[in-house]
Design a protein around this motif. Structure first.
Motif, PDB file in Angstrom:
ATOM      1  N   GLY A  96       0.885  -1.462   0.359  1.00  0.00           N
ATOM      2  CA  GLY A  96       0.356   0.257  -0.190  1.00  0.00           C
ATOM      3  C   GLY A  96       0.966   1.742  -0.090  1.00  0.00           C
ATOM      4  O   GLY A  96       1.976   0.954  -0.442  1.00  0.00           O
ATOM      5  N   GLY A  97       0.237   2.464   0.719  1.00  0.00           N
ATOM      6  CA  GLY A  97       0.757   3.687   1.268  1.00  0.00           C
ATOM      7  C   GLY A  97       1.420   4.629  -0.646  1.00  0.00           C
ATOM      8  O   GLY A  97       0.521   3.956  -1.734  1.00  0.00           O
ATOM      9  N   ILE A  98       2.239   5.054  -1.210  1.00  0.00           N
ATOM     10  CA  ILE A  98       2.073   6.215  -2.114  1.00  0.00           C
ATOM     11  C   ILE A  98       3.484   5.712  -3.351  1.00  0.00           C
ATOM     12  O   ILE A  98       4.523   5.547  -2.107  1.00  0.00           O
ATOM     13  CB  ILE A  98       2.211   7.497  -1.944  1.00  0.00           C
ATOM     14  N   TRP A  99       3.405   5.255  -3.961  1.00  0.00           N
ATOM     15  CA  TRP A  99       4.514   4.205  -5.046  1.00  0.00           C
ATOM     16  C   TRP A  99       4.761   5.791  -6.309  1.00  0.00           C
ATOM     17  O   TRP A  99       3.725   6.475  -6.846  1.00  0.00           O
ATOM     18  CB  TRP A  99       3.798   3.175  -5.492  1.00  0.00           C
ATOM     19  N   ILE A 100       6.178   5.926  -6.354  1.00  0.00           N
ATOM     20  CA  ILE A 100       6.929   6.596  -7.752  1.00  0.00           C
ATOM     21  C   ILE A 100       7.774   5.337  -7.824  1.00  0.00           C
ATOM     22  O   ILE A 100       8.671   5.159  -7.257  1.00  0.00           O
ATOM     23  CB  ILE A 100       7.290   7.176  -7.498  1.00  0.00           C
ATOM     24  N   MET A 101       7.558   5.043  -9.054  1.00  0.00           N
ATOM     25  CA  MET A 101       8.397   4.052  -9.722  1.00  0.00           C
ATOM     26  C   MET A 101       9.651   4.963 -11.034  1.00  0.00           C
ATOM     27  O   MET A 101       8.848   5.415 -11.980  1.00  0.00           O
ATOM     28  CB  MET A 101       7.431   2.751 -10.516  1.00  0.00           C
ATOM     29  N   LEU A 102      10.821   4.645 -11.333  1.00  0.00           N
ATOM     30  CA  LEU A 102      11.414   5.476 -12.640  1.00  0.00           C
ATOM     31  C   LEU A 102      12.519   4.708 -12.533  1.00  0.00           C
ATOM     32  O   LEU A 102      13.152   3.983 -11.645  1.00  0.00           O
ATOM     33  CB  LEU A 102      11.607   6.531 -11.610  1.00  0.00           C
ATOM     34  N   GLY A 103      12.975   5.212 -14.161  1.00  0.00           N
ATOM     35  CA  GLY A 103      14.726   4.818 -14.319  1.00  0.00           C
ATOM     36  C   GLY A 103      13.706   4.286 -16.048  1.00  0.00           C
ATOM     37  O   GLY A 103      13.706   4.604 -16.310  1.00  0.00           O
ATOM     38  N   ASP A 104      14.578   3.199 -15.692  1.00  0.00           N
ATOM     39  CA  ASP A 104      14.304   2.485 -17.307  1.00  0.00           C
ATOM     40  C   ASP A 104      13.911   1.247 -17.841  1.00  0.00           C
ATOM     41  O   ASP A 104      14.154   0.230 -16.703  1.00  0.00           O
ATOM     42  CB  ASP A 104      16.571   2.437 -17.520  1.00  0.00           C
ATOM     43  N   PHE A 105      12.944   0.832 -18.023  1.00  0.00           N
ATOM     44  CA  PHE A 105      11.708   0.199 -18.071  1.00  0.00           C
ATOM     45  C   PHE A 105      12.170  -0.774 -19.240  1.00  0.00           C
ATOM     46  O   PHE A 105      11.457  -2.366 -19.279  1.00  0.00           O
ATOM     47  CB  PHE A 105      10.714   0.832 -18.281  1.00  0.00           C
ATOM     48  N   ASN A 106      13.459  -0.175 -20.474  1.00  0.00           N
ATOM     49  CA  ASN A 106      14.055  -1.093 -21.072  1.00  0.00           C
ATOM     50  C   ASN A 106      12.488  -1.453 -22.249  1.00  0.00           C
ATOM     51  O   ASN A 106      12.634  -2.610 -21.879  1.00  0.00           O
ATOM     52  CB  ASN A 106      14.068  -2.367 -20.884  1.00  0.00           C
ATOM     53  N   GLN A 107      11.084  -0.104 -22.115  1.00  0.00           N
ATOM     54  CA  GLN A 107      10.216  -1.397 -22.863  1.00  0.00           C
ATOM     55  C   GLN A 107       9.662   0.414 -22.915  1.00  0.00           C
ATOM     56  O   GLN A 107       9.686   2.073 -22.189  1.00  0.00           O
ATOM     57  CB  GLN A 107       9.411  -1.345 -21.751  1.00  0.00           C
ATOM     58  N   VAL A 108       9.352   0.166 -24.205  1.00  0.00           N
ATOM     59  CA  VAL A 108       8.093   1.484 -25.158  1.00  0.00           C
ATOM     60  C   VAL A 108       6.512   0.810 -24.876  1.00  0.00           C
ATOM     61  O   VAL A 108       6.219  -0.318 -24.605  1.00  0.00           O
ATOM     62  CB  VAL A 108       8.355   1.327 -26.174  1.00  0.00           C
ATOM     63  N   ARG A 109       5.736   2.149 -24.534  1.00  0.00           N
ATOM     64  CA  ARG A 109       3.991   1.581 -24.205  1.00  0.00           C
ATOM     65  C   ARG A 109       3.327   1.290 -25.833  1.00  0.00           C
ATOM     66  O   ARG A 109       2.711   1.307 -26.635  1.00  0.00           O
ATOM     67  CB  ARG A 109       4.006   2.444 -23.656  1.00  0.00           C
ATOM     68  N   SER A 110       3.855   2.486 -26.578  1.00  0.00           N
ATOM     69  CA  SER A 110       3.553   2.455 -27.702  1.00  0.00           C
ATOM     70  C   SER A 110       4.290   2.018 -29.364  1.00  0.00           C
ATOM     71  O   SER A 110       5.857   2.669 -28.836  1.00  0.00           O
ATOM     72  CB  SER A 110       2.310   3.245 -28.575  1.00  0.00           C
TER      73      SER A 110
END
Length: 265
Positions: A96-110
């Motif tokens: 739970g709580g508050i989340w922020i995810m950041l960095g190199d995901f090595n992936q595009v969305r489109s």
């Protein structure tokens, strides 16, 4: 290239202000993450290290709920990515709580997030499903469209990003994400700014039509030459602009009276 984070002097990136940090070592030329923070603003309570992420848990000043900062360097293969997305979803649901995810995901969305690079619709669909199922959102990135540049700029991709949960978005709905100019790296650094960019009232309004009216130049020059103030540079500038504003305001008032009088003759 260093694979041991303890051998790197991260103070060179931070400066002389208080700093705490943790890292995940690289494996050869792959992976490796570091997170740095101001202990006066963020208090760490737990750290979880993984081959593909570094999770720092704690609290920030002024916010009661726990904050989880997930620094990611995602793998390249599709099966490993799917396993990572599932693992992150499980952690988020459990904590739970508050989340922020950041960095190199090595992936595009489109496909629009790649130029002159291969696009895999299957891994993109997996990534979009992960974002949707984890109830994450993404701020619009300013300055640049892509975050990785190779082959002399011929190949471009958006691999780096920041994803936040709905609670983070609720606290900072007007945050702005900006990509900075790159230097030595083939990736663009990203900066998320949560403080509002409202610097208050503008110093004064100015209309181009005033330039055709008499004595304006003399009024401005006189106010600048007579201005005196001792203080910090930013306060000095603000006071100088206020002095010019008052002089122009008085000049405009007098000029309008003279124009009205001429009209009534």
């Amino acid at each position: 290239m260093y694979t041991d984070g303890s051998r790197i002097d991260f103070k060179k990136f931070w400066g002389n202000s208080p700093m705490e940090m943790d890292w995940v070592n690289a494996e050869g030329r792959s992976g490796g993450m570091v997170s740095l923070w101001d202990p006066g603003f963020f208090h760490r309570t737990e750290t979880i290290k993984h081959l593909y992420f570094l999770l720092i848990c704690g609290t920030i000043r002024g916010v009661s709920e726990p904050l989880h900062i997930l620094n990611i360097y995602a793998p390249r293969t599709a099966p490993a990515k799917r396993e990572l997305w599932d693992h992150i979803k499980g952690m988020k649901a459990k904590r739970g709580g508050i989340w922020i995810m950041l960095g190199d995901f090595n992936q595009v969305r489109s496909s629009e997030e790649r130029r002159n690079c291969n696009f895999d619709p299957t891994t993109a669909a997996d990534f979009n499903s992960f974002i949707y199922e984890a109830n994450l959102a993404e701020y619009i990135m300013n300055s640049f469209k892509f975050t990785r540049c190779v082959d002399g700029g011929n190949k471009l991709s958006k691999l780096d990003r920041m994803l936040v949960c709905d609670k983070f978005w609720g606290l900072w709905p007007n945050a702005t994400l900006r990509a900075l100019l790159r230097n030595l790296s083939d990736h663009f650094a990203l900066v998320l700014i949560t403080t509002p960019n409202d610097f208050g009232h503008i110093p004064f309004k100015f209309f181009n039509a005033w330039l055709a009216k008499p004595r304006l130049d003399d009024v401005v020059r006189s106010s600048v030459s007579l201005f005196t103030f001792a203080g910090p540079p930013d306060v000095y500038l603000a006071e100088k602009l206020r002095c010019i504003k008052n002089a122009v305001k008085a000049w405009n008032k007098t000029t309008k009276k003279e124009e009205d009088a001429n009209l009534n003759v």
